[in-house]
Design a protein around this motif. Structure first.
Motif, PDB file in Angstrom:
ATOM      1  N   LEU A   3     -32.686  -0.050 -10.825  1.00 44.53           N
ATOM      2  CA  LEU A   3     -31.916  -1.253  -9.979  1.00 44.53           C
ATOM      3  C   LEU A   3     -32.411  -2.639 -10.497  1.00 44.53           C
ATOM      4  O   LEU A   3     -33.612  -2.913 -10.889  1.00 44.53           O
ATOM      5  CB  LEU A   3     -32.272  -1.539  -8.606  1.00 44.53           C
ATOM      6  CG  LEU A   3     -31.989  -2.467  -7.837  1.00 44.53           C
ATOM      7  CD1 LEU A   3     -30.396  -2.246  -7.505  1.00 44.53           C
ATOM      8  CD2 LEU A   3     -32.485  -2.409  -6.367  1.00 44.53           C
ATOM      9  N   ALA A   4     -31.203  -3.334 -10.916  1.00 50.14           N
ATOM     10  CA  ALA A   4     -31.682  -4.891 -11.412  1.00 50.14           C
ATOM     11  C   ALA A   4     -30.623  -5.715 -10.733  1.00 50.14           C
ATOM     12  O   ALA A   4     -29.387  -5.525 -10.496  1.00 50.14           O
ATOM     13  CB  ALA A   4     -31.481  -4.931 -12.853  1.00 50.14           C
ATOM     14  N   LEU A   5     -31.071  -6.809 -10.336  1.00 52.61           N
ATOM     15  CA  LEU A   5     -30.123  -7.704  -9.533  1.00 52.61           C
ATOM     16  C   LEU A   5     -30.504  -9.060 -10.392  1.00 52.61           C
ATOM     17  O   LEU A   5     -31.483  -9.625 -10.792  1.00 52.61           O
ATOM     18  CB  LEU A   5     -30.440  -8.010  -8.040  1.00 52.61           C
ATOM     19  CG  LEU A   5     -30.698  -6.788  -7.238  1.00 52.61           C
ATOM     20  CD1 LEU A   5     -30.970  -7.463  -5.673  1.00 52.61           C
ATOM     21  CD2 LEU A   5     -29.023  -6.349  -7.188  1.00 52.61           C
ATOM     22  N   MET A   6     -29.272  -9.791 -10.502  1.00 48.54           N
ATOM     23  CA  MET A   6     -29.131 -10.996 -10.845  1.00 48.54           C
ATOM     24  C   MET A   6     -29.046 -12.146  -9.737  1.00 48.54           C
ATOM     25  O   MET A   6     -28.189 -11.912  -9.282  1.00 48.54           O
ATOM     26  CB  MET A   6     -28.314 -11.136 -12.186  1.00 48.54           C
ATOM     27  CG  MET A   6     -28.191 -12.966 -12.751  1.00 48.54           C
ATOM     28  SD  MET A   6     -27.121 -13.015 -13.964  1.00 48.54           S
ATOM     29  CE  MET A   6     -27.715 -12.181 -15.278  1.00 48.54           C
ATOM     30  N   VAL A   7     -29.913 -13.151  -9.832  1.00 48.26           N
ATOM     31  CA  VAL A   7     -29.833 -14.195  -8.925  1.00 48.26           C
ATOM     32  C   VAL A   7     -29.248 -15.249  -9.352  1.00 48.26           C
ATOM     33  O   VAL A   7     -30.141 -15.959 -10.163  1.00 48.26           O
ATOM     34  CB  VAL A   7     -30.860 -14.268  -7.690  1.00 48.26           C
ATOM     35  CG1 VAL A   7     -30.626 -15.481  -6.753  1.00 48.26           C
ATOM     36  CG2 VAL A   7     -31.348 -12.871  -7.195  1.00 48.26           C
TER      37      VAL A   7
END
Length: 367
Positions: free
Chosen positions: A357-361
């Motif tokens: 899992l990887a999120l960009m904010v």
């Protein structure tokens, strides 16, 4: 005369009505969010789930610029597996550039666009000299040397820290990572019961290391490039898992190592004198804290949701004023804890963790 007056009135009404319509067309709504009622900047956060195409744990993420970066990690159980992913488009797409069994990757250091190195849990270092296309595995220093982190101070000087049987280990390179040698620490007791976790650098050749045990969180500090060291016991409740320094100010975080228990917790500390002294920062949260990054005036801390509550999105904190105030990042993803965080620009930060899992904010403000 009345008819003429009526005609003129109608003409003016139509003319000014058309003028108002034209003004609305010429002046569209602003793209930036408006300030709040107190006149403070208002922020809008856009959260994008990145397509990593892996199911393994992401343990480290580093970017050399806004477009080029690496993710790395791997599984520990039931079989150790390592991987490295690379992006050249700011995280929109990722290519697997390395995979091997028998160990996993714990940290990544980007010396420049061509030379990249990675640390592992089995005493190996990985090195690429062509931007990650091919990799060489340097001989293991000790197979039981758990390398927790690798960082370079400049293109020549780099450090790796970790532990062997709970004893802290430091090795250093002065030739861009080609050769490494142990760093002598006197007194040696500074390394006893002090597994080292992360490395950060400050001005004037200052190096700081985080570590300790879960009942004695410690920081090691050198002000002469690793020749002499002093130790500081920072907490009796958490191990220090990460720290950052910018100018005179810095932050350290830690956790008590507990999982799936209501007693798991984290602590946050701040320094105003480059790590000489630290004070505890009180927030309304006491979640397990794992990694911190800082760019511009924005900080991000990632950790785990309380008691591994899988109905609660994974824990992350943001500060937009250099750490004076903090707010929880609202998102929907639930995993087994974040592992690392990295700013790729002052308004973009990437969070990575369990099962790829990887999120960009992305942060938009009215400033």
């Amino acid at each position: 005369m009345k008819k003429v007056t009526l005609i003129l009135w109608v003409f003016c009404a139509v003319f000014f009505s058309c003028s108002d319509d034209d003004n609305q067309t010429v002046n569209p709504k602003p793209d930036k969010p408006k300030p709040d009622d107190d006149g403070n900047p208002k922020r809008e956060l856009t959260i994008t789930k990145l397509a990593t195409s892996i199911e393994q744990q992401v343990r480290a993420v580093q970017f050399i610029d806004e477009q080029t970066g690496f993710m790395a990690g791997g599984e520990a159980y039931p079989e150790e597996k390592a991987f490295l992913l690379k992006t050249t488009d700011g995280g929109n797409s990722w290519e697997k550039v390395f995979a091997e069994d028998g160990f996993y990757i714990t940290g990544v250091a980007l010396i420049d666009k061509n030379i990249i190195m990675a640390s592992t849990n089995k005493g190996y270092l990985l090195r690429s000299e062509n931007g990650g296309s091919t990799w060489n595995k340097l001989d293991a220093f000790e197979n039981d040397f758990y390398m927790a982190d690798i960082r370079f101070q400049d293109e020549n000087t780099g450090y790796v820290v970790g532990s062997v049987n709970s004893v802290g280990i430091i090795i250093r390179s002065t030739d861009g990572g080609l050769n490494w040698a142990p760093v002598e620490v006197d007194p040696i007791t500074l390394l006893q019961d002090n597994p080292l976790n992360t490395i950060t650098f400050a001005e004037n050749n200052t190096v700081l290391l985080s570590g300790g045990t879960y009942d004695n969180g410690q920081i090691l500090k050198s002000t002469d490039g690793g020749e002499n060291w002093t130790g500081l016991s920072l907490s009796s409740k958490v191990m220090i898992t990460d720290l950052v320094i910018k100018g005179n100010e810095g932050f350290a975080i830690g956790n008590n190592g507990q999982t799936n228990a209501s007693t798991e917790k984290g602590e946050l500390f701040k320094t105003l004198d480059k790590g000489v002294s630290w004070s505890k920062v009180t927030t309304e949260f006491d979640n397990k804290l794992i990694s911190i990054d800082w760019l511009g005036n924005t900080l991000c801390i990632v950790g785990a949701n309380k008691s591994n509550n899988l109905s609660d999105p994974e824990f992350a904190l943001l500060s937009f004023d250099g750490g004076s105030t903090w707010e929880k990042l609202a998102h929907e993803e639930v995993i087994g804890g974040w592992k690392d965080v990295c700013f790729i620009s002052e308004n973009k930060v990437i969070l990575v963790g369990y099962k790829g899992l990887a999120l960009m904010v992305t942060i938009a403000t009215n400033e």
